[in-house]
Scaffold this motif. Structure first.
Motif, PDB file in Angstrom:
ATOM      1  N   SER A  76       0.814  -1.214   0.000  1.00 17.31           N
ATOM      2  CA  SER A  76       0.000   0.000   0.000  1.00 17.31           C
ATOM      3  C   SER A  76       0.851   1.268   0.000  1.00 17.31           C
ATOM      4  O   SER A  76       0.350   2.354  -0.309  1.00 17.31           O
ATOM      5  CB  SER A  76      -0.921   0.007   1.226  1.00 17.31           C
ATOM      6  OG  SER A  76      -0.164  -0.138   2.417  1.00 17.31           O
TER       7      SER A  76
ATOM      8  N   ASP B  34       4.251   7.765  -1.578  1.00 12.49           N
ATOM      9  CA  ASP B  34       3.871   9.111  -1.139  1.00 12.49           C
ATOM     10  C   ASP B  34       5.021  10.113  -1.246  1.00 12.49           C
ATOM     11  O   ASP B  34       4.832  11.300  -0.980  1.00 12.49           O
ATOM     12  CB  ASP B  34       3.302   9.092   0.277  1.00 12.49           C
ATOM     13  CG  ASP B  34       4.322   8.678   1.323  1.00 12.49           C
ATOM     14  OD1 ASP B  34       5.442   8.296   0.952  1.00 12.49           O
ATOM     15  OD2 ASP B  34       3.989   8.733   2.523  1.00 12.49           O
TER      16      ASP B  34
ATOM     17  N   MET C 261      -1.201   4.620 -10.877  1.00 10.60           N
ATOM     18  CA  MET C 261      -1.252   6.083 -10.928  1.00 10.60           C
ATOM     19  C   MET C 261      -2.550   6.598 -11.535  1.00 10.60           C
ATOM     20  O   MET C 261      -3.034   7.687 -11.189  1.00 10.60           O
ATOM     21  CB  MET C 261      -0.065   6.616 -11.747  1.00 10.60           C
ATOM     22  CG  MET C 261       1.284   6.448 -11.051  1.00 10.60           C
ATOM     23  SD  MET C 261       1.432   7.402  -9.502  1.00 10.60           S
ATOM     24  CE  MET C 261       1.278   6.082  -8.294  1.00 10.60           C
TER      25      MET C 261
ATOM     26  N   ASP D  73      -5.484   5.630 -10.948  1.00  7.88           N
ATOM     27  CA  ASP D  73      -6.493   5.742  -9.884  1.00  7.88           C
ATOM     28  C   ASP D  73      -6.237   6.951  -8.984  1.00  7.88           C
ATOM     29  O   ASP D  73      -7.105   7.328  -8.192  1.00  7.88           O
ATOM     30  CB  ASP D  73      -6.496   4.479  -9.025  1.00  7.88           C
ATOM     31  CG  ASP D  73      -6.956   3.245  -9.804  1.00  7.88           C
ATOM     32  OD1 ASP D  73      -7.708   3.424 -10.782  1.00  7.88           O
ATOM     33  OD2 ASP D  73      -6.564   2.130  -9.425  1.00  7.88           O
ATOM     34  N   ARG D  74      -5.051   7.546  -9.106  1.00  5.79           N
ATOM     35  CA  ARG D  74      -4.682   8.659  -8.222  1.00  5.79           C
ATOM     36  C   ARG D  74      -4.437   9.950  -8.990  1.00  5.79           C
ATOM     37  O   ARG D  74      -3.918  10.908  -8.419  1.00  5.79           O
ATOM     38  CB  ARG D  74      -3.412   8.294  -7.436  1.00  5.79           C
ATOM     39  CG  ARG D  74      -3.502   6.952  -6.707  1.00  5.79           C
ATOM     40  CD  ARG D  74      -2.286   6.690  -5.876  1.00  5.79           C
ATOM     41  NE  ARG D  74      -2.370   5.384  -5.237  1.00  5.79           N
ATOM     42  CZ  ARG D  74      -1.690   5.027  -4.152  1.00  5.79           C
ATOM     43  NH1 ARG D  74      -0.891   5.888  -3.572  1.00  5.79           N
ATOM     44  NH2 ARG D  74      -1.818   3.814  -3.641  1.00  5.79           N
ATOM     45  N   SER D  75      -4.764   9.956 -10.270  1.00  3.04           N
ATOM     46  CA  SER D  75      -4.431  11.099 -11.123  1.00  3.04           C
ATOM     47  C   SER D  75      -5.672  11.768 -11.688  1.00  3.04           C
ATOM     48  O   SER D  75      -6.689  11.112 -11.913  1.00  3.04           O
ATOM     49  CB  SER D  75      -3.510  10.653 -12.270  1.00  3.04           C
ATOM     50  OG  SER D  75      -2.330  10.053 -11.781  1.00  3.04           O
TER      51      SER D  75
END
Length: 241
Positions: free
Chosen positions: A190, A204, A235, A237-239
């Motif tokens: 994670s 992070d 990425m 899913d986080r962009s």
């Protein structure tokens, strides 16, 4: 529910302390005792009820494998060792798991969950769910010492030949004779990702990325061809384009 009674057997005091600290984090487990050699452990097991045995292999006198073979009835066993070459024999002896030092808490939980699954008890959540990441750590052998490394302080990890270097946010480098695959196994997925056969990055800590590289801690780190698709999906899913 009765707690699982655990016995730790290891001739290295630091190794005992690490396993004991991990056990103390889990309410379902309790330490029934600790032993520094297999002969002492055999006597302890004969005199006290033990459910789960954390057993080193290379010890003076009787080895952990020899101890296992000598017991007519035995508790569930998780081997804890610095040596990978005994893994096959360990599993042939029906051990629950085989943990290679240094052992992360995440990997420890996976091993303990094999006990709970076998005995039809509720399994523990992963470290990412059960433990504040800022308090998570691993021990790394460097210059004959076991160095404590806080996971949230890792920027990235690099493998060069037979060594692995862990680069921390304060500028320190912890160098160890190990493999990057072994280090990767100790880290929670994670928070960390292998993006190249020679690099693991702390997710992070990534400042920016482009098709073939990421930037973090003023370093540009390549993304390997075989890792690009997995990195792209993560990425995505986080962009926000």
């Amino acid at each position: 529910m009765n707690k699982v009674r655990c016995l730790i057997v290891d001739d290295e005091e630091l190794a005992v302390d690490i396993i004991a600290e991990y056990i103390s984090r889990i309410d379902k487990l309790e330490i029934a005792g600790t032993c520094s050699n297999a002969i002492e452990a055999l006597q302890f097991i004969n005199e006290h009820p033990i459910d789960l045995l954390f057993l080193d292999i290379q010890m003076p006198g009787l080895t952990g494998l020899e101890l296992t073979k000598s017991m007519s009835t035995r508790p569930e066993i998780i081997f804890t060792t610095a040596y990978t070459q005994y893994a096959l024999e360990g599993f042939e002896l029906e051990a629950l798991d085989y943990l290679v030092k240094p052992i992360s808490f995440e990997r420890f939980i996976k091993a303990v969950n094999r006990y709970f699954k076998l005995h039809q008890q509720q399994e523990l959540p992963s470290q990412a769910d059960s433990t504040d990441f800022r308090h998570s750590f691993i021990f790394i052998k460097s210059d004959k010492m076991m160095i404590k490394v806080m996971l949230h302080e890792i920027n990235y990890i690099e493998s060069v030949r037979n060594y692995v270097s862990i680069f921390l946010i304060d500028g320190r480098e912890v160098r160890t004779l190990n493999t990057i695959s072994n280090i990767e196994e100790k880290l929670p997925a994670s928070h960390f990702m292998r993006i190249h056969r020679s690099f693991i990055v702390s997710l992070d800590k990534i400042d920016s990325y482009i098709g073939g590289s990421v930037k973090l801690a003023r370093q540009t780190i390549p993304i390997g061809r075989h890792y690009k698709e997995a990195f792209r999906q993560l990425m995505a899913d986080r962009s926000i384009d």
